[in-house]
Structures are given as C-alpha cells and as structure tokens.
Write a protein that holds these residues in place. Structure first.
Motif, PDB file in Angstrom:
ATOM      1  N   ARG A  46       0.850  -1.192   0.000  1.00 24.68           N
ATOM      2  CA  ARG A  46       0.000   0.000   0.000  1.00 24.68           C
ATOM      3  C   ARG A  46       0.888   1.245   0.000  1.00 24.68           C
ATOM      4  NH1 ARG A  46       1.755   1.832   4.064  1.00 24.68           N
ATOM      5  NH2 ARG A  46       0.516   3.701   3.832  1.00 24.68           N
ATOM      6  N   ALA A  48       0.694   5.274  -1.845  1.00 22.50           N
ATOM      7  CA  ALA A  48       0.575   5.633  -3.259  1.00 22.50           C
ATOM      8  C   ALA A  48       1.861   5.403  -4.078  1.00 22.50           C
ATOM      9  CB  ALA A  48       0.097   7.082  -3.378  1.00 22.50           C
ATOM     10  N   ARG A  84      -7.387  -0.354  -7.025  1.00 26.13           N
ATOM     11  CA  ARG A  84      -7.739   0.705  -6.059  1.00 26.13           C
ATOM     12  C   ARG A  84      -7.791   2.009  -6.866  1.00 26.13           C
ATOM     13  NH1 ARG A  84      -4.432   1.076  -0.673  1.00 26.13           N
ATOM     14  NH2 ARG A  84      -6.373   2.029   0.029  1.00 26.13           N
ATOM     15  N   ASN A 239      -6.029  12.302   0.158  1.00 30.15           N
ATOM     16  CA  ASN A 239      -5.142  11.503   1.014  1.00 30.15           C
ATOM     17  C   ASN A 239      -6.008  10.723   1.998  1.00 30.15           C
ATOM     18  OD1 ASN A 239      -2.438  10.722   1.833  1.00 30.15           O
ATOM     19  ND2 ASN A 239      -2.854  11.814   3.736  1.00 30.15           N
ATOM     20  N   LYS A 240      -5.359   9.921   2.829  1.00 31.16           N
ATOM     21  CA  LYS A 240      -6.076   9.076   3.789  1.00 31.16           C
ATOM     22  C   LYS A 240      -7.172   9.851   4.499  1.00 31.16           C
ATOM     23  CE  LYS A 240      -5.735   5.587   4.363  1.00 31.16           C
ATOM     24  NZ  LYS A 240      -6.625   4.610   3.686  1.00 31.16           N
TER      25      LYS A 240
HETATM   26  O1  MRU Z   1      -4.904   3.087   2.126  1.00 36.03           O
HETATM   27  P1  MRU Z   1      -3.419   3.362   2.135  1.00 36.03           P
HETATM   28  O2  MRU Z   1      -2.729   2.860   3.346  1.00 36.03           O
HETATM   29  O3  MRU Z   1      -2.760   2.930   0.855  1.00 36.03           O
HETATM   30  O4  MRU Z   1      -3.346   4.942   2.170  1.00 36.03           O
HETATM   31  C1  MRU Z   1      -2.092   5.561   2.164  1.00 36.03           C
HETATM   32  C2  MRU Z   1      -2.160   7.035   2.267  1.00 36.03           C
HETATM   33  O5  MRU Z   1      -3.196   7.641   2.280  1.00 36.03           O
HETATM   34  C3  MRU Z   1      -0.841   7.742   2.229  1.00 36.03           C
HETATM   35  O6  MRU Z   1      -0.890   8.902   2.994  1.00 36.03           O
HETATM   36  C4  MRU Z   1      -0.537   8.124   0.776  1.00 36.03           C
HETATM   37  O7  MRU Z   1      -0.675   6.988  -0.051  1.00 36.03           O
HETATM   38  C5  MRU Z   1       0.801   8.679   0.613  1.00 36.03           C
HETATM   39  S1  MRU Z   1       2.062   7.459   0.924  1.00 36.03           S
HETATM   40  C6  MRU Z   1       3.564   8.242   0.725  1.00 36.03           C
END
Ligand code: MRU
Length: 339
Positions: A46, A48, A84, A239-240
């Motif tokens: 996981r 991005a 995703r 973002n998350k």
């Molecule tokens: O659902 P995830 O764990 O893949 O979500 C990750 C995030 O939201 C991160 O903040 C984002 O991908 C940036 S990672 C450098």
C-alpha cells in the motif's frame, strides 16, 4: 537495517506483508495477477508511491504469466489500474510500463519490464531524498510535527514522503518529536508509522485520531505534514481519510499544513478534487478488526478510504523538484515542466 517493502526476483515479486506488522515481519511472494490483486486490495502492499512500483512490477508478472502480446498487456494494465481507484500511481505505473514494453519486440518484453520496475524503484529512492530535503528546509529548528497514516519507507520503497521529511529534519537536529495519528480504521499510523518511527529512534507520540484537533490547538506542533494519493491540477489533494479535518484544524490555528508527494502524484487530468475517484471500503473494517467485532453484525458503515483537502488549506506541496505554493494551477504546472 533499511525497511524493504518490495524486491524483485524474477519471476517473483517479494513484498513485506504490511497486514502482519508490527507483530510479524513476514514476506509474501507474488507470482500471478491474482496474487497482486489480493495483496493490493488487502493492503499487504500500500501507499501511493509504492503502489506505482507495484503497478509497474505487476506488468512484468503479467508478461511472465499471461504473455506479452499488445492486447494482453493492455488488458493487464487496465486490470491493475482499477484495483484501487484513488492512488493515481497504481494506474500510471502500469501504464508507463505498458508504453515502454510496446516499444520493443515481444520476446524482449518480460525481461525489459523487470528492468523497468527496478529503475522505477531506484528513481523513487532518489526522489524521496530530494523531496525530504526540500520539506525539512521548511521546518523551524526545535519543531514538532503531526502526521497522518503511513508515508514512510513502507509506503514508497525509499525513505518516504511526509515521514521522509520528518526523518531528514530529525537527522538535521531540527525535529523534537513526531506525533502520529493511529489512522482508523486500518491503523496505518499505529501499526506502521509507529513501527517505522521506533526503528528510526525518532521521539514519537501516537494519538487517537480524535485527539488531533486538541493537539493542534494546544500549540504543541509547528507543522502538519501528510502524503497524498492524487493531487488535482488546482492543488486539491486526496489523502487518507481524516486529512481534510487535520488541514482544516491546522488552518484554524495558523499552523502550516503541507502535502509531501512526488510529482507522479499530480494528475493534470483532474481539474479539481471533485474529479478524484474516492475508494470506499468494506463496512466490516469499521466494525471490528479481523475476528474481533465490536459493532453488531450487519450494521452499515460509511467507510471512505480517502478524503480531499481543498487547495486553500494547503500551505505548500513538497515534491522532489521543489515546493509548489498557491496558486497551484500555475506552480504545479511549472513543477511538472521542470527537469
Ligand atoms: O490506504 P493506504 O494505506 O494505501 O493509504 C495511504 C495514504 O493515504 C498515504 O498517505 C498516501 O498513499 C501517501 S504514501 C507516501
């Protein structure tokens, strides 16, 4: 020892299974497209930027297992890109690998795709360092930072984005503490960021997501920094889930909120955040953890994995090519043009 979330041993991709952390450091071998789909969907891999690397490597797996004919690889890139929807790099990593492969004779494609994936990972390692140096330069000496989700080595394959900034600021003696939200419901902050911060020896405090607003109001943090999964042309950033709330609270209290993300996260085809697709996940993720259930069976849930922070709340977008400032239409376009 550095965290190694992905490694290539053709015809196999080995990943560190992030669903098992921090209890166990278990690797998992991905040999088929089904293996890739399961690992990405369950968040065994996981983050991005790391999903971009996975997208490219999945094309090598597709070439090994399904064949290298143009229609086969095109279908594979589409299949990978839709596992995703929010993190743009999963799709663009696969699409970039596809374009590259189609430029060469069919028999050379499998080997060339493995090399492409290796180069993609190397570029990420270099870019993370550049981005993190730009980010650390923004921070005052003696600062504490709040971050959300996991944006470290586990999320990129390099030193990370937002957590890379934290790491470099710590190495430079500027940072006193990193506050990390637990990041409900899948606890990337509690399980992954806390694990990385402990390994790095950075003073850290884990907090429930619900404590973030009062933490920012207390004046204990001088910046809030997160990663991003997709950045629209106008700077709106997905973002998350929970990031928007942090940015709004930071704005209310005059604390700068920064996004740290490689330029590959910018999606010029999305004019604003309204065009960013948001992934919704299973209700069971909210009602419990594995077999432990705290909500009654069958209860519905509102479970978006991401939210969109409006550009107006973002003080700067930190990339490997420099820091974009508002107005973002111009500054992001200029960064995309830069070498
Ligand atoms: O659902 P995830 O764990 O893949 O979500 C990750 C995030 O939201 C991160 O903040 C984002 O991908 C940036 S990672 C450098």
């Amino acid at each position: 020892m550095d965290v190694v979330p992905i490694a290539f041993r053709p015809p196999v991709v080995t990943i560190l299974d992030q669903t098992r952390l921090p209890a166990a450091e278990v690797t998992r071998e991905l040999r088929t497209m089904e293996d890739v789909e399961d690992a990405v969907r369950t968040l065994a891999i996981r983050g991005a930027p790391l999903l971009g690397i996975m997208g490219a490597a999945a094309m090598a797996i597709a070439a090994e297992t399904l064949g290298s004919a143009p229609d086969v690889l095109t279908a594979a890139a589409h299949r990978i890109g839709t596992i995703r929807p929010t993190a743009v790099e999963l799709a663009t990593g696969a699409a970039g690998a596809l374009r590259f492969a189609l430029e060469m004779p069919e028999r050379e494609r499998p080997e060339a795709l493995w090399e492409f994936a290796e180069r993609y990972l190397s570029r990420r390692i270099t870019e993370d360092r550049q981005l993190s140096a730009f980010g650390a330069a923004l921070l005052p000496t003696g600062c504490a930072v709040l971050t959300h989700c996991n944006t470290g080595a586990l999320a990129t394959g390099g030193i990370g984005t937002a957590l890379g900034v934290v790491r470099v600021a710590w190495e430079q003696g500027k940072l006193t503490r990193c506050y990390a939200t637990e990041t409900r419901p899948l606890l990337q902050g509690a399980r992954l960021t806390a694990w990385e911060l402990k390994r790095l020896g950075i003073p850290a405090s884990l907090l429930p997501d619900t404590a973030a607003a009062s933490l920012v109001a207390s004046g204990r943090v001088q910046a809030v920094i997160t990663g991003a999964d997709r950045i629209a042309a106008n700077g709106d950033s997905a973002n998350k889930v929970g990031t928007y709330g942090l940015a709004a609270v930071a704005h209310r209290h005059g604390v700068p909120f920064y996004i740290a993300a490689p330029r590959s996260t910018i999606d010029p085809s999305c004019p604003s955040g309204d065009a960013i697709p948001i992934e919704f996940r299973d209700a069971r993720e909210v009602g419990g953890w594995g077999d432990i259930r705290w909500a009654p069976d069958g209860i519905e849930a509102y479970n978006p994995a991401f939210d969109v922070t409006p550009a107006a709340l973002i003080a700067g977008i930190i990339t490997e090519a420099g820091v974009a400032r508002p107005p973002y239409e111009q500054s992001l376009a200029a960064l995309l043009e830069a070498p």
